[in-house]
Write a protein that holds these residues in place. Structure first.
Motif, PDB file in Angstrom:
ATOM      1  N   LYS A  64      -0.414   9.669 -14.695  1.00 44.40           N
ATOM      2  CA  LYS A  64      -1.191   8.457 -14.966  1.00 44.40           C
ATOM      3  C   LYS A  64      -1.646   7.799 -13.661  1.00 44.40           C
ATOM      4  O   LYS A  64      -2.808   7.415 -13.523  1.00 44.40           O
ATOM      5  N   LYS A  65      -0.732   7.681 -12.706  1.00 45.83           N
ATOM      6  CA  LYS A  65      -1.044   7.050 -11.421  1.00 45.83           C
ATOM      7  C   LYS A  65      -2.134   7.842 -10.692  1.00 45.83           C
ATOM      8  O   LYS A  65      -3.057   7.278 -10.130  1.00 45.83           O
ATOM      9  N   LYS A  67      -4.454   9.794 -12.084  1.00 44.19           N
ATOM     10  CA  LYS A  67      -5.729   9.646 -12.787  1.00 44.19           C
ATOM     11  C   LYS A  67      -6.359   8.276 -12.547  1.00 44.19           C
ATOM     12  O   LYS A  67      -7.574   8.145 -12.477  1.00 44.19           O
ATOM     13  N   GLU A  68      -5.521   7.248 -12.409  1.00 41.66           N
ATOM     14  CA  GLU A  68      -6.051   5.899 -12.162  1.00 41.66           C
ATOM     15  C   GLU A  68      -6.634   5.783 -10.758  1.00 41.66           C
ATOM     16  O   GLU A  68      -7.530   4.980 -10.532  1.00 41.66           O
TER      17      GLU A  68
END
Length: 70
Positions: A64-65, A67-68
């Motif tokens: 997630k980190k 992709k952000e």
């Protein structure tokens, strides 16, 4: 003579409940897992460090980190 049946022995102390620890996996275990698709496994290959272990939730957080930050 019979023992006195009116006395009650104290109960043993109750231990605090501790939840079971989540299993951890090496980088190679996570990057080879079917839990993640090909792209997610590639991200884990980049973001995870060799020699460390991670829970599945930690691996998902790294994905997630990453992709952000794109």
């Amino acid at each position: 003579m019979e023992p006195d049946k009116t006395t009650v022995e104290p109960a043993a102390p109750v231990k605090a409940f501790t939840p079971a620890e989540e299993p951890t996996y090496a980088k190679s275990g996570l990057t080879g897992s079917d839990l993640f698709n090909r792209t997610e496994r590639d991200i884990l290959e980049i973001t995870l460090e060799d020699g460390k272990t991670y829970t599945v939730d930690q691996a998902k957080a790294e994905i997630k980190k990453f992709k952000e930050g794109m």
